[in-house]
Write a protein that holds these residues in place. Structure first.
Motif, PDB file in Angstrom:
ATOM      1  N   SER A 273      63.435 -18.774  45.738  1.00  0.00           N
ATOM      2  CA  SER A 273      62.975 -17.445  46.128  1.00  0.00           C
ATOM      3  C   SER A 273      62.346 -17.482  47.510  1.00  0.00           C
ATOM      4  N   ILE A 274      62.317 -16.310  48.156  1.00  0.00           N
ATOM      5  CA  ILE A 274      61.667 -16.144  49.446  1.00  0.00           C
ATOM      6  C   ILE A 274      60.756 -14.922  49.370  1.00  0.00           C
ATOM      7  N   LEU A 275      59.480 -15.115  49.637  1.00  0.00           N
ATOM      8  CA  LEU A 275      58.542 -14.005  49.754  1.00  0.00           C
ATOM      9  C   LEU A 275      58.694 -13.364  51.126  1.00  0.00           C
ATOM     10  N   PHE A 276      58.452 -12.050  51.202  1.00  0.00           N
ATOM     11  CA  PHE A 276      58.457 -11.399  52.508  1.00  0.00           C
ATOM     12  C   PHE A 276      57.629 -10.121  52.459  1.00  0.00           C
ATOM     13  N   THR A 277      57.250  -9.643  53.647  1.00  0.00           N
ATOM     14  CA  THR A 277      56.521  -8.388  53.828  1.00  0.00           C
ATOM     15  C   THR A 277      57.500  -7.329  54.294  1.00  0.00           C
ATOM     16  N   SER A 278      57.315  -6.080  53.842  1.00  0.00           N
ATOM     17  CA  SER A 278      58.244  -5.031  54.250  1.00  0.00           C
ATOM     18  C   SER A 278      57.606  -3.643  54.148  1.00  0.00           C
ATOM     19  N   HIS A 279      58.095  -2.733  55.024  1.00  0.00           N
ATOM     20  CA  HIS A 279      57.766  -1.308  54.934  1.00  0.00           C
ATOM     21  C   HIS A 279      58.755  -0.560  54.046  1.00  0.00           C
ATOM     22  N   ARG A 280      59.688  -1.223  53.432  1.00  0.00           N
ATOM     23  CA  ARG A 280      60.896  -0.593  52.873  1.00  0.00           C
ATOM     24  C   ARG A 280      60.617   0.558  51.916  1.00  0.00           C
ATOM     25  N   ASP A 281      59.493   0.556  51.209  1.00  0.00           N
ATOM     26  CA  ASP A 281      59.182   1.647  50.283  1.00  0.00           C
ATOM     27  C   ASP A 281      58.049   2.540  50.769  1.00  0.00           C
ATOM     28  N   HIS A 282      57.709   2.433  52.062  1.00  0.00           N
ATOM     29  CA  HIS A 282      56.610   3.219  52.608  1.00  0.00           C
ATOM     30  C   HIS A 282      57.106   4.103  53.745  1.00  0.00           C
ATOM     31  N   PRO A 283      56.847   5.417  53.696  1.00  0.00           N
ATOM     32  CA  PRO A 283      57.205   6.291  54.815  1.00  0.00           C
ATOM     33  C   PRO A 283      56.217   6.170  55.965  1.00  0.00           C
ATOM     34  N   ASP A 284      55.076   5.516  55.734  1.00  0.00           N
ATOM     35  CA  ASP A 284      54.065   5.324  56.766  1.00  0.00           C
ATOM     36  C   ASP A 284      54.106   3.874  57.249  1.00  0.00           C
ATOM     37  N   ASN A 285      53.022   3.391  57.803  1.00  0.00           N
ATOM     38  CA  ASN A 285      53.003   2.028  58.341  1.00  0.00           C
ATOM     39  C   ASN A 285      52.522   0.989  57.350  1.00  0.00           C
ATOM     40  N   TYR A 286      52.246   1.379  56.115  1.00  0.00           N
ATOM     41  CA  TYR A 286      51.795   0.400  55.124  1.00  0.00           C
ATOM     42  C   TYR A 286      52.933  -0.520  54.708  1.00  0.00           C
ATOM     43  N   THR A 287      52.575  -1.674  54.193  1.00  0.00           N
ATOM     44  CA  THR A 287      53.559  -2.650  53.750  1.00  0.00           C
ATOM     45  C   THR A 287      53.213  -3.157  52.360  1.00  0.00           C
ATOM     46  N   ASP A 288      54.188  -3.775  51.713  1.00  0.00           N
ATOM     47  CA  ASP A 288      53.961  -4.475  50.458  1.00  0.00           C
ATOM     48  C   ASP A 288      54.732  -5.792  50.471  1.00  0.00           C
ATOM     49  N   VAL A 289      54.491  -6.585  49.433  1.00  0.00           N
ATOM     50  CA  VAL A 289      55.088  -7.912  49.318  1.00  0.00           C
ATOM     51  C   VAL A 289      56.256  -7.859  48.339  1.00  0.00           C
ATOM     52  N   TYR A 290      57.338  -8.531  48.696  1.00  0.00           N
ATOM     53  CA  TYR A 290      58.563  -8.556  47.911  1.00  0.00           C
ATOM     54  C   TYR A 290      59.049  -9.993  47.779  1.00  0.00           C
ATOM     55  N   VAL A 291      60.006 -10.188  46.888  1.00  0.00           N
ATOM     56  CA  VAL A 291      60.628 -11.488  46.736  1.00  0.00           C
ATOM     57  C   VAL A 291      62.133 -11.288  46.598  1.00  0.00           C
ATOM     58  N   THR A 292      62.917 -12.207  47.131  1.00  0.00           N
ATOM     59  CA  THR A 292      64.367 -12.165  47.017  1.00  0.00           C
ATOM     60  C   THR A 292      64.884 -13.580  46.829  1.00  0.00           C
ATOM     61  N   ARG A 293      66.085 -13.692  46.320  1.00  0.00           N
ATOM     62  CA  ARG A 293      66.754 -14.986  46.315  1.00  0.00           C
ATOM     63  C   ARG A 293      67.285 -15.272  47.713  1.00  0.00           C
ATOM     64  N   PRO A 294      67.545 -16.534  48.037  1.00  0.00           N
ATOM     65  CA  PRO A 294      68.027 -16.856  49.382  1.00  0.00           C
ATOM     66  C   PRO A 294      69.370 -16.221  49.742  1.00  0.00           C
ATOM     67  N   ASP A 295      70.122 -15.754  48.753  1.00  0.00           N
ATOM     68  CA  ASP A 295      71.385 -15.079  49.066  1.00  0.00           C
ATOM     69  C   ASP A 295      71.212 -13.570  49.210  1.00  0.00           C
ATOM     70  N   GLY A 296      69.956 -13.073  49.132  1.00  0.00           N
ATOM     71  CA  GLY A 296      69.685 -11.647  49.286  1.00  0.00           C
ATOM     72  C   GLY A 296      69.766 -10.847  48.007  1.00  0.00           C
ATOM     73  N   SER A 297      69.985 -11.496  46.878  1.00  0.00           N
ATOM     74  CA  SER A 297      70.073 -10.787  45.605  1.00  0.00           C
ATOM     75  C   SER A 297      68.714 -10.752  44.899  1.00  0.00           C
ATOM     76  N   ALA A 298      68.644  -9.958  43.841  1.00  0.00           N
ATOM     77  CA  ALA A 298      67.475  -9.908  42.953  1.00  0.00           C
ATOM     78  C   ALA A 298      66.178  -9.604  43.710  1.00  0.00           C
ATOM     79  N   VAL A 299      66.217  -8.587  44.583  1.00  0.00           N
ATOM     80  CA  VAL A 299      65.009  -8.188  45.311  1.00  0.00           C
ATOM     81  C   VAL A 299      64.035  -7.514  44.342  1.00  0.00           C
ATOM     82  N   ARG A 300      62.786  -7.963  44.369  1.00  0.00           N
ATOM     83  CA  ARG A 300      61.746  -7.363  43.515  1.00  0.00           C
ATOM     84  C   ARG A 300      60.502  -7.072  44.345  1.00  0.00           C
ATOM     85  N   ARG A 301      59.902  -5.947  44.056  1.00  0.00           N
ATOM     86  CA  ARG A 301      58.628  -5.591  44.683  1.00  0.00           C
ATOM     87  C   ARG A 301      57.497  -6.172  43.842  1.00  0.00           C
ATOM     88  N   LEU A 302      56.554  -6.871  44.480  1.00  0.00           N
ATOM     89  CA  LEU A 302      55.482  -7.534  43.751  1.00  0.00           C
ATOM     90  C   LEU A 302      54.136  -6.831  43.881  1.00  0.00           C
TER      91      LEU A 302
END
Length: 271
Positions: free
Chosen positions: A190-219
């Protein structure tokens, strides 16, 4: 509350957590035990010093020092002694065997973009640029030391990539969406990462994905960033903007008290 917490899990038991966490407050590098004890300031320079990264054996910390307009990579002992400059650059990351440090190379033009990911020996010698990493920053090594995950914002968005250490076999993870501040899990799955993907503003949250880009989950679900795994991969620490620890699925949140430090960022956890 700054991150997700499952119903009925009001904080968990911090006393069972082991290891030591390095982090910064955008001015200096600090450390604290994972159980919340022994908060220690390691740097006292007028320069801004941040981006700490533990060596695999826990004896050294690489970090970024900004003096004027230049960012530099420095290394110090775990107690803050023996500080020494290695090179110009930012966001250092030790290889799993402790032999190398990957980092973001500065560009050469005025107001330069990052030129990409470079690798050097742990003593600062043998610097080499990794091909196909233009604009790369926040490198993270795979546990076997063969690949590096990173992000680049050359397109205007933070896009994550994975590349072999020789620059071959580039994997574009743009299908995952925007992401940066990546960290590979100790088991390599797995790879942890930060993203704005679910925020219309400048806030961010933490997500995890597999190295092939599958199984993205918001944590996390209410402002979180700069995540890092525990050495065993069963917990993570992140900023929100204080320091918080959760189980690897984002549940059982505990806050690490850092009185007098202010806003915290970029934690890294060693055994």
């Amino acid at each position: 509350m700054a991150a997700s917490e499952a119903p009925g899990t009001s904080g968990g038991d911090r006393s069972s957590l082991s290891g030591r966490i390095a982090f910064d407050n955008h001015e200096d590098v600090w450390t604290i035990n994972a159980d919340g004890t022994d908060l220690t300031r390691l740097t006292h320079s007028p320069a801004f010093e941040f981006d700490p990264s533990w060596s695999p054996d826990g004896t050294q910390i690489a970090f970024r020092s900004d003096q004027g307009d230049e960012s530099e990579i420095w290394v110090m002992n775990a107690d803050g002694t023996g500080k020494r400059r290695l090179t110009a650059g930012l966001s250092p990351a030790w290889s799993p065997d402790g032999s190398f440090i990957a980092y973001a190379s500065p560009g050469n033009d005025p107001n330069p973009p990052l030129s990409g990911i470079s690798i050097m020996n742990a003593d600062g010698s043998g610097q080499r640029r990794v091909p196909n990493t233009d604009g790369g920053e926040y490198p993270s090594w795979s546990p076997d030391g063969k690949r590096i995950a990173f992000n680049s914002n050359l397109t205007g968005d933070h896009v994550m990539y994975i590349v072999d250490v020789d620059g071959s076999n580039l994997v574009n993870l743009s299908s995952v969406g925007e992401g940066w501040q990546v960290q590979w899990s100790p088991d390599g799955r797995s790879i942890l990462f930060t993203s704005h993907r679910d925020h219309p503003d400048n806030y961010t949250d933490v997500y995890v994905t597999r190295p092939d880009g599958s199984a993205v989950r918001r944590l996390t679900y209410n402002r979180a960033y700069t995540p890092a795994w525990s050495p065993e991969g069963d917990h993570m620490v992140f900023s929100a903007p204080g320091l918080f620890i959760t189980d690897s699925d984002g549940t059982h949140m505990r806050e690490l008290s850092t009185p007098g430090v202010g806003e915290t960022s970029l934690p890294d956890w060693t055994a």
